[in-house]
Design a protein around this motif. Sequence first.
Motif, PDB file in Angstrom:
ATOM      1  N   GLY A 191       0.878  -1.281   0.050  1.00 58.32           N
ATOM      2  CA  GLY A 191       0.229  -0.096   0.007  1.00 58.32           C
ATOM      3  C   GLY A 191       0.722   1.188  -0.099  1.00 58.32           C
ATOM      4  N   ILE A 192       0.325   2.337  -0.106  1.00 59.46           N
ATOM      5  CA  ILE A 192       1.073   3.741  -0.218  1.00 59.46           C
ATOM      6  C   ILE A 192       1.533   4.081   0.813  1.00 59.46           C
ATOM      7  CG2 ILE A 192      -0.898   5.261   0.662  1.00 59.46           C
ATOM      8  CD1 ILE A 192      -0.240   7.146  -1.846  1.00 59.46           C
ATOM      9  N   GLY A 193       2.671   4.490   1.049  1.00 62.78           N
ATOM     10  CA  GLY A 193       3.861   4.564   2.376  1.00 62.78           C
ATOM     11  C   GLY A 193       4.778   3.487   2.338  1.00 62.78           C
ATOM     12  N   THR A 194       4.341   2.212   1.807  1.00 62.58           N
ATOM     13  CA  THR A 194       5.636   1.152   2.019  1.00 62.58           C
ATOM     14  C   THR A 194       5.623   0.861   0.309  1.00 62.58           C
ATOM     15  OG1 THR A 194       3.670  -0.422   2.136  1.00 62.58           O
ATOM     16  CG2 THR A 194       4.738   0.344   4.232  1.00 62.58           C
ATOM     17  N   VAL A 195       4.938  -0.141  -0.076  1.00 58.83           N
ATOM     18  CA  VAL A 195       5.089  -0.579  -1.347  1.00 58.83           C
ATOM     19  C   VAL A 195       3.670  -0.498  -2.350  1.00 58.83           C
ATOM     20  CG1 VAL A 195       5.779  -2.644  -2.920  1.00 58.83           C
ATOM     21  CG2 VAL A 195       6.625  -2.285  -0.745  1.00 58.83           C
ATOM     22  N   ARG A 196       3.638   0.504  -3.220  1.00 58.01           N
ATOM     23  CA  ARG A 196       2.629   0.879  -3.744  1.00 58.01           C
ATOM     24  C   ARG A 196       1.972  -0.184  -4.949  1.00 58.01           C
ATOM     25  NH1 ARG A 196       4.597   6.996  -3.913  1.00 58.01           N
ATOM     26  NH2 ARG A 196       6.536   5.635  -3.591  1.00 58.01           N
ATOM     27  N   GLY A 197       0.810  -0.341  -5.365  1.00 60.62           N
ATOM     28  CA  GLY A 197       0.508  -1.370  -6.288  1.00 60.62           C
ATOM     29  C   GLY A 197       0.000  -2.587  -5.798  1.00 60.62           C
ATOM     30  N   TYR A 198       0.399  -2.591  -4.508  1.00 55.82           N
ATOM     31  CA  TYR A 198      -0.263  -3.933  -3.582  1.00 55.82           C
ATOM     32  C   TYR A 198      -0.961  -3.441  -2.698  1.00 55.82           C
ATOM     33  CZ  TYR A 198       4.018  -6.549  -5.612  1.00 55.82           C
ATOM     34  OH  TYR A 198       4.728  -6.717  -6.534  1.00 55.82           O
ATOM     35  N   ILE A 207      11.897  -1.521   3.607  1.00 53.21           N
ATOM     36  CA  ILE A 207      11.271  -0.629   2.457  1.00 53.21           C
ATOM     37  C   ILE A 207      12.274   0.194   1.873  1.00 53.21           C
ATOM     38  CG2 ILE A 207       9.498   0.871   2.426  1.00 53.21           C
ATOM     39  CD1 ILE A 207       8.233  -1.464   2.970  1.00 53.21           C
ATOM     40  N   GLY A 208      12.014   0.255   0.740  1.00 50.52           N
ATOM     41  CA  GLY A 208      12.808   1.428  -0.045  1.00 50.52           C
ATOM     42  C   GLY A 208      11.972   1.995  -1.125  1.00 50.52           C
ATOM     43  N   ASN A 209      12.042   3.320  -1.042  1.00 49.14           N
ATOM     44  CA  ASN A 209      11.254   4.129  -2.187  1.00 49.14           C
ATOM     45  C   ASN A 209      12.055   5.148  -2.892  1.00 49.14           C
ATOM     46  OD1 ASN A 209       9.748   4.108   0.678  1.00 49.14           O
ATOM     47  ND2 ASN A 209       8.427   3.452  -1.195  1.00 49.14           N
ATOM     48  N   ALA A 210      12.046   5.340  -4.335  1.00 52.41           N
ATOM     49  CA  ALA A 210      12.529   6.443  -5.162  1.00 52.41           C
ATOM     50  C   ALA A 210      11.394   7.241  -5.680  1.00 52.41           C
ATOM     51  CB  ALA A 210      13.479   5.843  -6.063  1.00 52.41           C
ATOM     52  N   GLU A 211      11.334   8.475  -5.521  1.00 54.23           N
ATOM     53  CA  GLU A 211      10.457   9.290  -6.271  1.00 54.23           C
ATOM     54  C   GLU A 211      11.267  10.331  -7.036  1.00 54.23           C
ATOM     55  OE1 GLU A 211       6.618   8.732  -3.397  1.00 54.23           O
ATOM     56  OE2 GLU A 211       8.128  10.440  -2.914  1.00 54.23           O
ATOM     57  N   PHE A 212      10.702  10.696  -8.224  1.00 54.00           N
ATOM     58  CA  PHE A 212      11.418  11.838  -9.050  1.00 54.00           C
ATOM     59  C   PHE A 212      10.172  12.578  -9.249  1.00 54.00           C
ATOM     60  CE2 PHE A 212      12.525  13.750 -13.205  1.00 54.00           C
ATOM     61  CZ  PHE A 212      14.023  14.267 -12.616  1.00 54.00           C
ATOM     62  N   PHE A 213      10.336  13.933  -8.785  1.00 55.05           N
ATOM     63  CA  PHE A 213       9.185  15.003  -8.741  1.00 55.05           C
ATOM     64  C   PHE A 213       9.666  15.764  -9.961  1.00 55.05           C
ATOM     65  CE2 PHE A 213       8.869  13.482  -4.270  1.00 55.05           C
ATOM     66  CZ  PHE A 213       7.285  13.446  -4.236  1.00 55.05           C
ATOM     67  N   PHE A 214       8.549  16.091 -10.641  1.00 55.09           N
ATOM     68  CA  PHE A 214       8.407  17.126 -11.738  1.00 55.09           C
ATOM     69  C   PHE A 214       7.199  17.964 -11.855  1.00 55.09           C
ATOM     70  CE2 PHE A 214       6.819  13.071 -13.216  1.00 55.09           C
ATOM     71  CZ  PHE A 214       5.958  13.249 -13.945  1.00 55.09           C
ATOM     72  N   ALA A 238      10.071  -0.757  -3.102  1.00 54.31           N
ATOM     73  CA  ALA A 238      10.370  -2.238  -3.026  1.00 54.31           C
ATOM     74  C   ALA A 238      10.172  -2.468  -1.619  1.00 54.31           C
ATOM     75  CB  ALA A 238      11.988  -2.399  -3.297  1.00 54.31           C
ATOM     76  N   GLY A 239       9.962  -3.670  -1.003  1.00 55.44           N
ATOM     77  CA  GLY A 239       9.988  -3.915   0.428  1.00 55.44           C
ATOM     78  C   GLY A 239       9.042  -5.448   0.637  1.00 55.44           C
ATOM     79  N   ASN A 240       9.081  -5.753   1.858  1.00 54.02           N
ATOM     80  CA  ASN A 240       8.476  -6.680   2.347  1.00 54.02           C
ATOM     81  C   ASN A 240       8.512  -6.904   3.813  1.00 54.02           C
ATOM     82  OD1 ASN A 240       7.123  -9.018   2.206  1.00 54.02           O
ATOM     83  ND2 ASN A 240       8.117  -9.968   0.529  1.00 54.02           N
ATOM     84  N   VAL A 241       8.058  -7.917   4.282  1.00 49.79           N
ATOM     85  CA  VAL A 241       8.093  -8.164   5.735  1.00 49.79           C
ATOM     86  C   VAL A 241       8.462  -9.429   6.145  1.00 49.79           C
ATOM     87  CG1 VAL A 241       6.450  -6.442   6.395  1.00 49.79           C
ATOM     88  CG2 VAL A 241       5.642  -8.642   5.900  1.00 49.79           C
ATOM     89  N   TYR A 242       9.103  -9.810   7.267  1.00 53.31           N
ATOM     90  CA  TYR A 242       9.466 -11.369   7.574  1.00 53.31           C
ATOM     91  C   TYR A 242       9.270 -11.516   8.929  1.00 53.31           C
ATOM     92  CZ  TYR A 242      12.179  -9.940   3.514  1.00 53.31           C
ATOM     93  OH  TYR A 242      12.504  -9.487   2.196  1.00 53.31           O
ATOM     94  N   GLN A 243       8.961 -12.817   9.411  1.00 54.70           N
ATOM     95  CA  GLN A 243       8.668 -13.299  10.829  1.00 54.70           C
ATOM     96  C   GLN A 243      10.088 -13.168  11.643  1.00 54.70           C
ATOM     97  OE1 GLN A 243       6.638 -16.933  10.139  1.00 54.70           O
ATOM     98  NE2 GLN A 243       4.740 -16.101  10.021  1.00 54.70           N
ATOM     99  N   LEU A 279      11.892  -9.486  -1.979  1.00 53.34           N
ATOM    100  CA  LEU A 279      11.428  -8.161  -1.756  1.00 53.34           C
ATOM    101  C   LEU A 279      10.414  -8.080  -3.152  1.00 53.34           C
ATOM    102  CD1 LEU A 279      14.605  -5.573  -1.469  1.00 53.34           C
ATOM    103  CD2 LEU A 279      12.846  -6.490   0.327  1.00 53.34           C
ATOM    104  N   ARG A 280       9.414  -7.217  -2.928  1.00 57.05           N
ATOM    105  CA  ARG A 280       8.292  -7.062  -4.119  1.00 57.05           C
ATOM    106  C   ARG A 280       8.644  -5.735  -4.540  1.00 57.05           C
ATOM    107  NH1 ARG A 280       7.729 -11.808  -2.705  1.00 57.05           N
ATOM    108  NH2 ARG A 280       5.705 -12.913  -2.642  1.00 57.05           N
ATOM    109  N   TYR A 281       8.514  -5.447  -5.812  1.00 59.66           N
ATOM    110  CA  TYR A 281       8.894  -4.227  -6.299  1.00 59.66           C
ATOM    111  C   TYR A 281       7.644  -3.825  -7.298  1.00 59.66           C
ATOM    112  CZ  TYR A 281      13.703  -5.446  -5.702  1.00 59.66           C
ATOM    113  OH  TYR A 281      15.003  -5.985  -5.348  1.00 59.66           O
ATOM    114  N   ALA A 282       7.664  -2.292  -7.226  1.00 56.22           N
ATOM    115  CA  ALA A 282       6.361  -1.858  -8.086  1.00 56.22           C
ATOM    116  C   ALA A 282       7.005  -0.483  -8.565  1.00 56.22           C
ATOM    117  CB  ALA A 282       5.218  -1.530  -7.134  1.00 56.22           C
TER     118      ALA A 282
END
Length: 768
Positions: free
Chosen positions: A654-661, A683-690, A709-714, A724-727
């Motif tokens: 979800g938004i704030g972590t990995v969007r698209g999921y 969690i990893g995010n890259a945003e390019f604003f224009f 990119a991101g995921n959780v683990y027990q 990691l899941r990517y979007a």
Amino acid sequence: MTIRSLLFPSRLAAPMIAWCALSTSVVLAAGNQFVVKDIQVEGLRRTEAGTVFSYLPIRVGDTFNDEKALQAIRALFATGFFDDVKISSKDDVLVVTVVERPAIASVEFNGTKEFDKDTLKEALKGIGIGESKIFDRALLDKAEQELKRQYLSRSRYGAQVQTRVDQLARNRVAITFNVDEGEAASIKQLKILGAKDFKEKELLEEFELGTGTWTSWYTKNDQYSRQKLSGDLEKLRSFYLNRGYADFNIENTQVQIDPNKQDIYITVTVKEGQKFKFGDVELSGELIGRENELKSLLLIKKGDPFNGEALNESTKAIQDRLGNYGYAFANANVIPELDRENRIVNVNIAVDTGKRVYVRRMNVGGNTRTKDEVVRREFRQFESSWYDSRKIQLSKERVDRLGYFSKVDIETVPVPGTSDQVDVNMQVEEKPTGNLLLGAGISSTDSLILSAAIQQQNLFGTGKTVGLELNTSKVNRTISFSLTDPYYTLDGVSRSIELYNRRTDPSALNLGDYRIETTGAGLRFGFPISEFERISFGGGYESTKLDVGPLSPARFQQYVRDFGSSADAYLINAGYSFDSRDSAIAPTRGRVTRLSAEYATPLGDQEFIRTTYQEQVYFPFGKKYTLALNGEVTAGFGLGSSKYPIFRNVYAGGIGTVRGYRSSTLGPRDTDNVPTGGSKRLIGNAEFFFPVPGMNKDRTFRAFTFLDAGNVYQSDEKINLGSLRYATGLGISWLSPVGPLKFSFGIPLNKEPQDEVQRVQFTIGTGF
């Protein structure tokens, strides 16, 4: 340019009328003289007799003659109150007969859509045309012409303005402006001639004006303006100068209007010249013994391609550095010497420090709601101290980072009558700092459901933040209260208080046979350790009750068997933060670091620790583009014989972590295929604003592309980068009236069968 500034007429009309009236207004015989025994005024309706006497240069007992008559008539005509003035005498009594100008009863506009009628009326009133004002035809004619010119500035070349003056009873008039605005002319063609090394399309991208796009209805970039064209020509000049064309010249600019007054044709002729390199680069003038320091600020050196922007930034850096030492009005003047034969530019930067100054006052304006002290406590430049441009800029950035203002401007103004004092004026523009969400619903099982959440970041303008959340749903009931005072002490020590009760009861709607209720309270203090850094310490108490039934998820049943149905936790937490962003609203540069740790002590039923490390970095690319990077690692561990509590798991998606999921669905699942979250998250995010096309100057409304990119683990899992899941996708970031809003359209790049996709998502109030 405002309407008011264009409507000031000339005052030469009154003396001209006076001179024209002299030949018919004096009825005394030439050479007649007498001593004035009395003065009578006739013809007055509105004007007081005392007003006439105050302007009349004659008093009882004066000797009256032709010269005095001329002076009197000039003086009365100059008041603008009268259409005619006659002076006569009878038995040594001076008789002044006047015809008053009519008063304006009303001013109306017909057909005006481009301008607000009330704004026009206020502008006219300021120059003498308004209700109850004396009617002056010269002022009316001037206003009519200036209104026409104002329409021309809006590209309405066919606009017609006609005025009608209706005579009313009691010597009054009604003025009506009848306006036919016509259609706004648009730019039909915009051409650049003479360019050889660059394509015309590339050069036109530098222009604000254009032949129109799908956003022209909003930006009006297809409407000609002399000011906009001048700005575009400067951008064109900078484009060439920044690419080495030191001899570039705009030879001709033609603007033609079609006879239909609807189409405009603009042609710009340029001479590119040759490309140059920098030759010798020298500093001269008043270097205050810091020549090496100032030279280190230069962004240019011998042999580099000529670059006007780098040269300007070098001089600005020198001026700013001198400003740090109190020289508020230092100048670094570029003296170029072109060697066309060798195609080099020798540069001499002459430094004039001016006089060292100190700040008399720091003024704040525009804060209609926020108290002065909330802004002033962020100042790092003090009154009666030497001027320091670095501290002034830091003060601006600290106020901007508060997040209370949509705009923060600062300027330095010399104090009149002095040569060594300045005032620093900060002008802010308030923005809504509260978020309010209300909801209500009715269901057959829940009856009436009420929910509300309110957060006010600047409570009553004090800078305090208060939050209150209430939800009466049978499944998710929440009551919470929080209060943060960023200046609990004058030294900047902050205090945060939190009280909450949260209950999850899916069994109420037959959605799951379990119930979780958590009640807690916390207290935290924050301490500044530098301009950008803070540390915090605090503690709290939390009680959790977990009720399970025969049909509860297996993970909850196992937890109750292992640890019981209730758990008390006595918490100690600590944190560190670093924030050097240039703005909290729409940052373009700077860095944010957050490190926090929460420890559940052995005094409670379980002992565990959870740590979070987050890093955000902003990189500007020119003035329009920003790259934002975000990384976060969270890890929780049970200590001793305790396991990490499952109700403290973190989630991803979800938004704030990995969007698209879909929100909180990534990572491990139980035997019922329900996401369980985990004690670890990466969690990893890259945003390019224009900028959004047509809204280049609005930094609060931007588009962006992203890669998440991101995921959780027990607890018993290792962090596996391969899982990691990517979007990726596109989005819009907008500082809306109800809070920062982000809308995104995400595309998962490596979806697994168990993953749930949600392409369109939005949120209010998050950074990433």
